[in-house]
Design a protein around this motif. Structure first.
Motif: not given
Lengths: 306, 129
Positions: B10-33
């Motif tokens: 469960a803790v690992s699943a929560a960590a995965v969700a957090a990391m995916v959320g972080l990746a979404a934040w970090a790549t926001r507005g930086r999509g491929a042209p």
């Protein structure tokens, strides 16, 4: 199967912190790393469930190792330093063999292909682990170590150490390490080559910890400045769905067996891309076509020298 | 499975969700042209070296492209900020289902079953034969 000191379990917090660090530092331009949200989600989901999917076969492989250890040739003490040095080299050579088979024979490629299916190369890619490794049975390659006399727990710990070592080399943030280190150890540079789909780089650098095995057995390829690695598969996947990532090659084998059962041995044990009429791409055919193109159109520096 | 294992999962699943959320934040507005002709030609050259391109159609949404090379159709389709490339028979591409401005190309591959292209019309009159 729990072992007294599982390096992978111990390293899990380190995995999480370093992935977070790589994402954040790349976001602020402090290091080179490319993340894509769905790709990251797929890699991490595969990693999360890979431990669960391995459980049914972990018991079988450990029982097999225990039986062989019971009939062992020698008794190697787990408390001796020399025994750990010995198991380090023996396990790493076994890993090289396993990894080479996992790329060069389709049944084992079917279990390993998911690890190469990302078009990105970052720390999350390292966690894109197999769900079908137990099914493919490559764990049997480690059984002779127990027959030799290494305690099965010792082999499992060393396997874990190797897996943890291979985590940090999945990065573009580290370009090159000191020459002596690159000469002996598997590094981010060597492993970028391994994950590349450029014909020149296909089926190279199978090492776990020591790159010396590739140098010894003729599978080493240096990362070249003039040819940046393009990551992923020869035929990339069109989906992020972990089920499709995990099972697509197994489905492909099944479809080929139904289409032409008399070629079963080739479909299962041939190289990935093998077909009876040779119409599909294998690493060997792609490399040969690439080499032929180099002869027809030499690179600019060679033309100038001529 | 023990309670400790479940907690760890469960803790690992929560960590995965957090990391995916972080990746979404970090790549926001930086999509491929969107895919343009120059990029499509570069990818086609990488994927099908030596192939002679007789016609090239880029999806209106920049998510894919289709090229004709003799009796072969060369298909490019975006996946995330990467792409998928496949080679199919030209006849299969020319007769592929086209509805509401979407061309649905069958790739006959479990790893990449279909590619979709937004086009104004299909098949092209001069090259369809």
């Amino acid at each position: 199967m729990k072992i007294p000191t599982d390096p992978v379990t111990l390293a899990t917090p380190f995995f999480i912190l370093t992935v977070i660090g790589e994402i954040v530092l790349a976001r602020y331009g402090k290091l080179k790393a490319h993340y894509e949200t769905k790709d990251t989600a797929t890699s991490l989901t595969m990693g999360l469930f890979s431990t669960l999917s391995g459980l049914p076969f972990a018991g079988v492989s450990f029982a097999g190792a225990m039986w062989l250890y019971h009939h062992r040739l020698f008794t190697i003490p787990m408390t001796a330093a020399w025994a750990w040095v010995l198991v380090f080299f023996a396990e790493d050579l076994t890993y090289y063999l396993f990894h080479r088979l996992s790329h060069e024979r389709r049944i084992w490629w079917a279990a390993h292909v998911n690890h190469h299916s990302s078009q990105h190369y970052n720390l999350s890619t390292a966690l894109r682990q197999t769900w079908t490794g137990g099914l493919a049975g490559a764990w049997a390659l480690w059984l002779p170590l127990s027959f030799l006399g290494f305690p099965p727990s010792m082999v499992l710990i060393e396997k874990g150490v190797s897996l943890v070592y291979q985590y940090w080399i999945h990065t573009e943030a580290i370009r090159r390490l000191p020459k002596w280190f690159e000469a002996v150890f598997n590094t981010p540079s060597h492993h970028r080559v391994h994950h590349a789909r450029n014909p020149r780089y296909l089926d190279r650098n199978y090492a776990g910890i020591l790159i010396i095995w590739d140098r010894m057995f003729g599978t080493f390829q240096l990362e070249l400045d003039e040819e940046a690695p393009r990551y992923g598969l020869v035929h990339n996947l069109g989906a992020f769905n972990p089920l499709r990532v995990a099972f697509h090659e197994w489905v492909g084998i099944g479809a080929d067996l139904i289409r032409s059962p008399r070629h079963a041995l080739g479909w299962i044990f041939g190289p990935p891309g093998w077909s009876p009429d040779g119409a599909r791409d294998t690493s060997a055919s792609l490399k040969a076509a690439w080499a032929a193109r180099q002869v027809q159109a030499p690179s600019p520096d060679k033309r100038e020298a001529a | 499975m023990h309670l400790a294992d479940l907690i760890q999962l469960a803790v690992s699943a929560a960590a995965v969700a957090a990391m995916v959320g972080l990746a979404a934040w970090a790549t926001r507005g930086r999509g491929a042209p969107p895919l343009d002709e120059a990029q499509a030609r570069r990818w086609l050259a990488d994927e099908f070296p030596g192939a002679r391109i007789e016609g090239l159609w880029i999806g209106a949404d920049g998510l894919g492209a289709l090229a004709r090379s003799g009796e072969t159709a060369l298909v490019l389709s975006r996946i995330g900020d990467g792409y998928v490339a496949r080679r199919i028979a030209w006849d299969a591409a020319a007769s592929a289902q086209f509805r509401d401005g979407r061309l649905s190309l069958p790739l006959a591959d479990f790893g990449a079953p279909r590619a979709e292209l937004r086009l104004q019309a299909w098949p092209p009159g001069d090259l369809a034969a």
